[in-house]
Design a protein around this motif. Structure first.
Motif, short mmCIF file in Angstrom:
data_model
loop_
_atom_site.label_atom_id
_atom_site.label_comp_id
_atom_site.label_asym_id
_atom_site.label_seq_id
_atom_site.Cartn_x
_atom_site.Cartn_y
_atom_site.Cartn_z
N ALA A 202 25.78 31.67 -41.06
CA ALA A 202 26.28 32.28 -39.82
C ALA A 202 25.27 32.09 -38.69
CB ALA A 202 26.56 33.76 -40.05
N ARG A 203 23.98 32.25 -39.00
CA ARG A 203 22.94 32.06 -37.98
C ARG A 203 22.88 30.60 -37.52
NH1 ARG A 203 18.03 36.06 -38.17
NH2 ARG A 203 17.23 34.45 -36.82
N GLU A 204 23.02 29.68 -38.48
CA GLU A 204 23.00 28.26 -38.12
C GLU A 204 24.17 27.91 -37.21
OE1 GLU A 204 22.84 26.01 -41.73
OE2 GLU A 204 20.97 26.97 -42.39
N LYS A 205 25.33 28.47 -37.52
CA LYS A 205 26.49 28.20 -36.68
C LYS A 205 26.28 28.78 -35.28
CE LYS A 205 31.52 28.60 -36.36
NZ LYS A 205 32.76 29.15 -36.93
N ALA A 206 25.67 29.97 -35.22
CA ALA A 206 25.39 30.59 -33.92
C ALA A 206 24.44 29.72 -33.10
CB ALA A 206 24.80 31.99 -34.13
N GLN A 207 23.46 29.11 -33.77
CA GLN A 207 22.52 28.22 -33.07
C GLN A 207 23.23 27.05 -32.41
OE1 GLN A 207 19.35 28.39 -32.45
NE2 GLN A 207 18.34 29.70 -33.97
N ARG A 208 24.36 26.63 -32.99
CA ARG A 208 25.09 25.47 -32.46
C ARG A 208 26.18 25.87 -31.47
NH1 ARG A 208 25.49 24.63 -38.09
NH2 ARG A 208 27.74 24.99 -38.01
N SER A 209 26.36 27.17 -31.24
CA SER A 209 27.52 27.64 -30.46
C SER A 209 27.14 28.09 -29.06
CB SER A 209 28.21 28.78 -31.20
OG SER A 209 28.69 28.34 -32.45
N HIS A 210 28.08 27.92 -28.16
CA HIS A 210 27.90 28.34 -26.77
C HIS A 210 28.14 29.84 -26.60
CE1 HIS A 210 28.00 28.15 -22.40
NE2 HIS A 210 29.17 28.74 -22.40
N LEU A 211 29.08 30.36 -27.39
CA LEU A 211 29.46 31.77 -27.28
C LEU A 211 29.22 32.44 -28.63
CD1 LEU A 211 30.86 33.63 -25.12
CD2 LEU A 211 33.00 33.13 -26.29
N ILE A 212 28.53 33.57 -28.62
CA ILE A 212 28.26 34.32 -29.85
C ILE A 212 28.86 35.71 -29.72
CG2 ILE A 212 26.49 35.31 -31.35
CD1 ILE A 212 24.63 33.06 -30.45
N VAL A 213 29.69 36.09 -30.69
CA VAL A 213 30.28 37.42 -30.71
C VAL A 213 29.51 38.26 -31.72
CG1 VAL A 213 32.37 38.78 -31.13
CG2 VAL A 213 32.55 36.49 -30.14
N THR A 214 28.98 39.40 -31.28
CA THR A 214 28.21 40.27 -32.17
C THR A 214 28.57 41.72 -31.87
OG1 THR A 214 25.99 40.73 -33.03
CG2 THR A 214 26.18 40.38 -30.65
N ASN A 215 27.76 42.65 -32.35
CA ASN A 215 28.04 44.07 -32.11
C ASN A 215 26.88 44.72 -31.36
OD1 ASN A 215 26.06 44.93 -34.18
ND2 ASN A 215 27.56 44.09 -35.60
N HIS A 216 27.13 45.91 -30.83
CA HIS A 216 26.11 46.62 -30.05
C HIS A 216 24.83 46.84 -30.85
CE1 HIS A 216 29.23 48.68 -27.14
NE2 HIS A 216 29.28 47.36 -27.11
N SER A 217 24.98 47.18 -32.13
CA SER A 217 23.81 47.51 -32.94
C SER A 217 22.89 46.30 -33.11
CB SER A 217 24.24 48.04 -34.31
OG SER A 217 24.98 49.22 -34.17
N LEU A 218 23.47 45.14 -33.43
CA LEU A 218 22.65 43.94 -33.60
C LEU A 218 22.01 43.53 -32.28
CD1 LEU A 218 22.01 42.03 -36.04
CD2 LEU A 218 23.59 40.42 -35.00
N LEU A 219 22.74 43.69 -31.19
CA LEU A 219 22.17 43.40 -29.87
C LEU A 219 20.97 44.30 -29.60
CD1 LEU A 219 22.46 41.95 -27.06
CD2 LEU A 219 23.76 43.97 -26.35
N ALA A 220 21.09 45.59 -29.96
CA ALA A 220 20.00 46.54 -29.74
C ALA A 220 18.77 46.16 -30.56
CB ALA A 220 20.46 47.95 -30.10
N ILE A 221 18.99 45.78 -31.82
CA ILE A 221 17.87 45.39 -32.68
C ILE A 221 17.17 44.15 -32.12
CG2 ILE A 221 17.26 44.53 -34.98
CD1 ILE A 221 19.63 46.27 -36.02
N ASP A 222 17.97 43.19 -31.63
CA ASP A 222 17.42 41.94 -31.10
C ASP A 222 16.68 42.17 -29.78
OD1 ASP A 222 17.63 38.76 -31.12
OD2 ASP A 222 18.12 39.44 -29.09
N ALA A 223 17.34 42.86 -28.85
CA ALA A 223 16.80 42.95 -27.49
C ALA A 223 15.83 44.12 -27.30
CB ALA A 223 17.94 43.08 -26.49
#
Length: 668
Positions: A202-223
């Motif tokens: 899933a992470r590899e596919k995200a690396q190749r993609s222009h648009l990534i759909v995620t959730n608020h929690s993962l965004l919070a952990i990342d940012a």
């Protein structure tokens, strides 16, 4: 490939092509939203967009996101919206605009590691309390775990996602037998199944993609927590943005229980046996000290940590640190069973250490509280951030361009309350009469309301039962129960009851069942929510009563729901540790804690609850609030201004007549 042009005309052209391709109708609000989102992305300016139900806001941000020349992340609060975007909206949009030149339509979905099945855990087994990898013992959940394992293997063979959402029905406990947390994961380099890993793919596919759909929690952990989870991106669109502060708070909340520490110690004993002393035993002893401190501490918010609790937390922290140090260096093997058991055991101790260290620090930026032991669950100590707007401002808004959107961003008719909670200052709003956007650290933002295709004044009535007594602490009184039964009887069902507590919902359901036995009355807890919603839709003479998940998570357009009953203004409980701490902090800072915290919380929930009524342009109905304070209290004006612009009345006779006409028209 030519660089995409995100000018207003191009956005409008691609949006029109998408709407036509999807068989939809052009909406002015959707066009306005798309052009404003495109401008914000191009200018690097933050944007708040209130877009009412039926506006088509998903297309309103997906089209400009595809046209943007850098990667865009879309973060949602609920799995339902994430599923809708990935399974319905995006595939249909990609098909509709496939002939547009220079458009990168690649997309991927990204979730936390525990949302994917783990092939190593499935194929190598689950650690016991000594850290030895064993097969799942036969028992009540064995059959379900075997089913999940077979499903995961099938997903792997078919090169599918292995996501929890696609798995057969299961409980949290059952899912834990086939998944791991990020701390327990061996890592792709060490895992013998790393090349097949669902999470890594899933992470590899995200690396190749222009648009990534995620959730608020993962965004919070990342940012905000600054744990890299998402490939580098330029802009983030936050849908269901009214939920963001709660989800960020949830992601930054930690807990500690003596039983968790004991389990981590037992798992570690195998790996630390050769160390000097008995580090695993010391950690187990520290857990006992913490359990004794819990027994001496009253449940609830802890403003002043006792010496006993403070000493116990320090003891757990130091014992966990010593236990981690006692783990031998990794042998450099190829990810066998020993490596997995070791990694998972060490991950548990690491989590104990991190949480105990945070709690022992006693930071003024955190709130600490002890939850009660109940239903065989041990007492747990919780820690959460006092506020999240500061970290959001410093770590997300300063680095990225953010578009916030929801049907409920204007509270009291203004964006100020929500903008402040997200980390934006009202004085930074573009066009503000005393704007400070020229300051070096200013974060300029714009707020727009693109309206709704619904005519709330013609389609709906807001009824406030001013004649009823104020709600008491003892739950629903006889007057409220009589009112509920009379309203339901006038419409003969088609009622969604939104209650402040499970007890109130059950009490109301019992009263309606006794007085109106010819109707079907369902209460949350009678079955799973999807099953209850299905019954509610299929039988028009049905009532569905429940609590928070119904306030926000139910979408039943048409004649199914023509009456929404709200039993009382949903203020947070006075003993809610986090809300009460935030209210106190706002008062101490010279603000109005009640309005900034309690009233804002209630306004958001009421707007969401009232929003369950009108879901299409042909829906008709009534929102009945049984709390007279909405009319009589000074804060009532603020709350009413947060609701859709319905026609308002306090006349019970008029409302009953309107309900009877609705029922007759629907039955005709």
């Amino acid at each position: 490939m030519p660089e995409p042009d995100t000018s207003t005309s191009r956005v409008a052209t691609v949006l029109a092509k998408a709407v036509t391709g999807l068989g939809g109708q052009q909406r002015d609000g959707q066009v306005q939203m798309a052009t404003e989102v495109a401008d914000a992305m191009e200018d690097g300016r933050h944007l708040l967009v209130q877009a009412g139900t039926g506006t088509g806001k998903s297309l309103g941000y997906l089209v400009p996101a595809m046209l943007h020349d850098k990667r865009v992340v879309v973060a949602t609060a609920t799995l339902a919206l994430q599923h809708q975007l990935v399974e319905r909206d995006l595939p249909r949009l990609v098909e509709a605009v496939k002939d547009v030149p220079g458009l990168d339509t690649s997309y991927a979905v990204l979730k936390g590691r525990s949302n994917y099945a783990c092939l190593h855990r499935i194929r190598a087994g689950v650690p016991d309390d000594q850290g030895t990898l064993v097969d799942v013992p036969m028992g009540s959940m064995a059959e379900k775990v075997l089913e999940l394992r077979a499903w995961a293997e099938e997903e792997s063979e078919q090169k599918a996602s292995g996501e929890r959402d696609n798995a057969p029905r299961h409980t949290d406990r059952e899912w834990r037998q086939v998944s791991v947390s990020h701390r327990e994961c061996l890592g792709a380099a060490k895992c013998p199944f790393g090349a097949e890993c669902f999470a890594e793919l899933a992470r590899e596919k995200a690396q190749r993609s222009h648009l990534i759909v995620t959730n608020h929690s993962l965004l919070a952990i990342d940012a905000i927590e600054e744990v890299p989870m998402i490939p580098d991106y330029d802009t983030v669109v936050i849908d269901e943005a009214h939920e963001l502060t709660a989800r960020v708070t949830q992601a930054a909340t930690d807990e500690l229980a003596a039983a968790d520490i004991e389990r981590a110690a037992r798992r570690s004993s195998r790996w630390t046996a050769d160390a000097d002393g008995d580090p695993a035993g010391d950690l187990e002893d520290a857990a006992q000290q913490l359990a004794e401190a819990f027994e001496a501490t009253p449940p609830g918010r802890i403003d002043q940590v006792s010496q006993q609790l403070s000493d116990a937390l320090v003891l757990v922290r130091d014992a966990a640190r010593a236990c981690l140090s006692a783990y031998p260096r990794e042998s450099g093997g190829g990810g066998g069973e020993g490596d997995a058991g070791r990694t998972q055991a060490k991950g548990m101790v690491q989590e104990v250490f991190v949480n105990a260290e945070r709690m022992a620090a006693g930071s003024q930026a955190d709130v600490l509280w002890l939850g009660e032991a109940r239903d065989r669950l041990p007492a747990r100590l919780h820690v959460a951030p006092l506020q999240v707007w500061g970290p959001m401002r410093d770590k997300l808004l300063t680095d990225k361009t953010v578009v916030f959107t929801s049907a409920t961003l204007m509270l009291g008719g203004e964006f100020g309350a929500v903008a402040t909670s997200l980390g934006l200052k009202p004085t930074e709003r573009i066009g503000h009469q005393v704007a400070t956007t020229d300051a070096e650290d200013a974060l300029p933002w714009k707020g727009i309301d693109v309206g709704s295709p619904f005519d709330y004044g013609q389609q709906s009535i807001l009824y406030v039962a001013r004649h009823l007594p104020q709600p008491g602490r003892d739950g629903l009184g006889q007057a409220q129960l009589d009112e509920i039964c009379e309203l339901v009887d006038a419409l003969e069902g088609r009622t969604l009851g939104l209650f402040s507590s499970r007890r109130a919902a059950e009490t109301a359901a019992e009263a309606v069942r006794a007085r109106l036995p010819h109707l079907t009355t369902l209460a949350q807890g009678d079955a799973q929510l999807p099953e209850l919603a299905k019954q509610f839709v299929e039988d028009p003479h049905t009532c569905l009563f429940g609590t928070l998940s119904l306030w926000q998570g139910l979408d039943v357009p048409g004649d199914t729901c023509q009456l929404v009953i709200i039993d009382r203004i949903p203020f947070p409980r006075p003993d809610d540790p986090l809300m009460s701490a935030r209210q106190k902090a706002a008062d101490q800072a010279g603000g109005n804690g009640f309005m900034q915290v309690a009233a804002t919380h209630a306004a958001l929930l009421m707007a969401q609850g009232a929003g369950r009524l009108i879901r299409t342009t042909t829906d008709r109905g009534i929102v009945a609030v049984l709390d007279p304070r909405l009319e009589t209290a000074r804060y009532g004006r603020f709350l009413k201004a947060s609701l859709p612009p319905m026609w308002s009345t306090t006349d019970p006779a008029l409302v009953r007549q309107a309900l009877k006409r609705l029922g007759q028209a629907t039955s005709a």
